[in-house]
Scaffold this active site. Structure first.
Site, short mmCIF file in Angstrom:
data_model
loop_
_atom_site.label_atom_id
_atom_site.label_comp_id
_atom_site.label_asym_id
_atom_site.label_seq_id
_atom_site.Cartn_x
_atom_site.Cartn_y
_atom_site.Cartn_z
N GLN A 111 55.42 -37.52 73.11
CA GLN A 111 55.40 -36.24 72.39
C GLN A 111 56.30 -36.40 71.23
O GLN A 111 57.33 -37.23 71.17
CB GLN A 111 56.02 -35.42 73.20
CG GLN A 111 55.03 -34.85 74.61
CD GLN A 111 55.67 -34.01 75.59
OE1 GLN A 111 56.12 -33.04 75.23
NE2 GLN A 111 55.81 -34.34 76.80
N1 LIG Z 1 39.21 -41.06 80.87
C1 LIG Z 1 40.27 -41.55 81.12
N2 LIG Z 1 41.50 -40.56 80.97
C2 LIG Z 1 42.77 -41.05 81.19
C3 LIG Z 1 42.74 -42.64 81.06
N3 LIG Z 1 44.20 -42.77 81.19
C4 LIG Z 1 44.84 -41.81 81.21
N4 LIG Z 1 43.92 -40.62 81.25
C5 LIG Z 1 44.21 -39.31 81.05
O1 LIG Z 1 45.00 -39.03 80.05
C6 LIG Z 1 45.98 -37.76 80.19
C7 LIG Z 1 47.29 -38.35 79.70
O2 LIG Z 1 47.84 -39.38 80.58
P1 LIG Z 1 49.44 -39.67 80.40
O3 LIG Z 1 49.54 -40.97 81.45
O4 LIG Z 1 50.17 -38.59 81.13
O5 LIG Z 1 49.91 -39.89 79.13
P2 LIG Z 1 50.97 -40.28 78.38
O6 LIG Z 1 50.91 -41.37 77.37
O7 LIG Z 1 52.02 -40.91 79.68
O8 LIG Z 1 51.67 -39.08 77.60
P3 LIG Z 1 53.17 -38.77 77.41
O9 LIG Z 1 53.84 -39.03 78.79
O10 LIG Z 1 52.97 -37.14 76.96
O11 LIG Z 1 53.50 -39.50 76.40
C8 LIG Z 1 45.77 -37.70 81.93
O12 LIG Z 1 45.00 -36.34 81.94
C9 LIG Z 1 45.14 -38.59 82.22
O13 LIG Z 1 44.51 -38.57 83.52
C10 LIG Z 1 41.81 -43.32 81.07
O14 LIG Z 1 41.63 -44.73 81.14
N5 LIG Z 1 40.45 -42.85 81.05
#
Ligand SMILES: Nc1nc2c(ncn2[C@@H]2O[C@H](COP(=O)(O)OP(=O)(O)OP(=O)(O)O)[C@@H](O)[C@H]2O)c(=O)[nH]1
Ligand SMILES: [Mg+2]
Length: 179
Positions: free
Chosen positions: A65
């Site tokens: 974020q």
């Molecule tokens: N379709 C799909 N959705 C995904 C995949 N990887 C993650 N997501 C979705 O993307 C969203 C964000 O995933 P997070 O792992 O929380 O993202 P992050 O990068 O850690 O985000 P921050 O902690 O805010 O920086 C979630 O709703 C997951 O389910 C993927 O390979 N395919």
């Protein structure tokens, strides 16, 4: 869902002879935390640690974020490798990812440390996503000449492609072991 995936992958790869830190960065919502245990946006950062034989392995999962991206640089001096996760289906924000990457690579601390960077073109399951080659072009990766880098496609929800990516960065760490 897929709790502890990083741990099990790392265990399956049977890696590492010493202590190593991996810094996991990328824009919010790119999927950094999905590969291990979180299913909510990360606040600040979270840490996952493993002991494998005599080796202590740590992944720093940073929040992507905007208000937290400034935290990434505080870990550059400790990182032995970086995992930069890209939401390959978020075409609108690939330019933001490019800007954040440029800022990261310009950082004085990191510029002096030729640690490898693994790019993960995540969400490969989504239609209309960018391929790794397209991500690479959009991010200008061919301009990175001062460190090893690689890009692989993955699906953090299922783990597909993660192992290949991790294998690459672990190989790099074996060739140039952490200080
Ligand atoms: N379709 C799909 N959705 C995904 C995949 N990887 C993650 N997501 C979705 O993307 C969203 C964000 O995933 P997070 O792992 O929380 O993202 P992050 O990068 O850690 O985000 P921050 O902690 O805010 O920086 C979630 O709703 C997951 O389910 C993927 O390979 N395919
Ligand atoms: Mg997260």
């Amino acid at each position: 869902m897929m709790r502890g995936m990083w741990s099990s992958l790392l265990a399956a790869l049977g890696l590492l002879r010493r202590r190593a830190n991996l810094l996991c960065v990328g824009l919010d919502n790119s999927g950094k935390s999905t590969a291990h245990e979180e299913v909510v946006p990360t606040v600040g950062f979270s840490v996952e640690m493993f002991e494998r034989g005599k080796v202590s392995f740590t992944i720093f999962d940073m929040s992507g974020q905007g208000k937290y991206r400034d935290l990434w640089r505080h870990y550059f001096s400790e990182a032995d490798g970086i995992i930069f996760v890209i939401d390959s289906a978020d075409r609108d924000r690939i330019v933001v990812a490019r800007e954040e990457l440029a800022l990261m690579l310009e950082n004085k601390v990191l510029a002096k440390r030729p640690i490898p960077v693994l790019f993960l073109a995540n969400k490969m399951d989504l239609e209309n996503g960018l391929s790794p080659v397209e991500c690479s072009e959009a991010l200008g990766l061919d301009r990175i000449r001062d460190r090893a880098w690689n890009i692989s496609a993955c699906n953090a929800l299922t783990g597909e492609g993660l192992e290949a990516g991790l294998e690459w960065i672990i190989d790099m760490l074996r060739q140039a072991p952490p200080q």
